[in-house]
Enzyme design. Sequence first.
Site, PDB file in Angstrom:
ATOM      1  NE  ARG A   1      62.752  40.691  56.889  1.00 19.05           N
ATOM      2  CZ  ARG A   1      62.592  40.645  55.537  1.00 19.05           C
ATOM      3  NH1 ARG A   1      61.453  40.564  54.895  1.00 19.05           N
ATOM      4  NH2 ARG A   1      63.466  40.113  54.701  1.00 19.05           N
TER       5      ARG A   1
ATOM      6  CE  LYS B   1      66.663  43.337  56.052  1.00 18.05           C
ATOM      7  NZ  LYS B   1      67.417  42.419  57.019  1.00 18.05           N
TER       8      LYS B   1
ATOM      9  CG  HIS C   1      63.063  38.799  63.582  1.00 16.16           C
ATOM     10  ND1 HIS C   1      62.123  39.184  62.556  1.00 16.16           N
ATOM     11  CD2 HIS C   1      64.334  38.264  62.751  1.00 16.16           C
ATOM     12  CE1 HIS C   1      62.599  39.251  61.406  1.00 16.16           C
ATOM     13  NE2 HIS C   1      63.829  38.830  61.582  1.00 16.16           N
TER      14      HIS C   1
ATOM     15  NE  ARG D   1      61.971  36.801  58.735  1.00 16.34           N
ATOM     16  CZ  ARG D   1      62.097  36.875  57.423  1.00 16.34           C
ATOM     17  NH1 ARG D   1      60.713  36.670  56.937  1.00 16.34           N
ATOM     18  NH2 ARG D   1      62.719  37.114  56.483  1.00 16.34           N
TER      19      ARG D   1
ATOM     20  CG  HIS E   1      65.811  35.707  52.925  1.00 19.99           C
ATOM     21  ND1 HIS E   1      66.274  34.473  53.640  1.00 19.99           N
ATOM     22  CD2 HIS E   1      65.555  36.475  54.445  1.00 19.99           C
ATOM     23  CE1 HIS E   1      65.991  34.209  55.067  1.00 19.99           C
ATOM     24  NE2 HIS E   1      65.600  35.489  55.517  1.00 19.99           N
TER      25      HIS E   1
ATOM     26  CE1 TYR F   1      66.495  31.566  60.019  1.00 19.35           C
ATOM     27  CE2 TYR F   1      66.385  32.106  57.878  1.00 19.35           C
ATOM     28  CZ  TYR F   1      66.055  32.370  59.008  1.00 19.35           C
ATOM     29  OH  TYR F   1      65.472  33.592  59.508  1.00 19.35           O
TER      30      TYR F   1
END
Length: 223
Positions: free
Chosen positions: A60, A85, A158, A161, A192, A201
Amino acid sequence: IPNIRISTADDYQFVPYIFTKDELKKLFYAIDHMQPSTQNPRAIHIYPVLYRILYCCGLRANEALNLRISDVDVTSGVLCVREAKHEKHRYVPMSPEMTARCKSLLSQIHTEPSPEDWFFPNARNNGIHLTAAYWVFRDFLNKAGISHGGKGNGPRMHDLRHTFAVHCLQKWVNGGIDLNAMLPYLSSYLGHYDLSGTQKYLHLTHEAHTGLIEQFQEYVGDI
């Protein structure tokens, strides 16, 4: 047992911008040939590495900008992403080429480094602000001839990514690698919280490889 969250239709309303290979070549050519800045002479060394980390390592934007010198191990080729995150630390292996670029940057702009110095410093040796990096990125897009759709439409930093993740999946599909086995690795690499974050994705990759979603659904449809 992985963390489970039920995905909703809202999770797929946002469609990121996926750069083509040709667009990436033009973009990085523009980045590599940026003009020297009197305000920050080190910028010509910093931005080629910064934006490559976003695409080559799937970080990120704020994760890359928050890297300290101690977080970039140029000996083992591993990035330590701290306080990412979901408050998760993670280690991100780099390719030999990316490691070499980081090592070169370290020697070019950090003459007497301290472990807590910013790896990507601004002219005042503070961390580069996300907004500043974004507007520099917009300038590179313009020089590369890649149109911007306005606020909220991208391309954004972003999206490098997002492009990393989709290109990674496409490479596995073309190589005949079992995505069912590899998807958890990609999910962990990207940081994640669970597989639902990586699942989107598959939908993007599905546009280039029909039958991919059906194959994955057949494998996990009853879970």
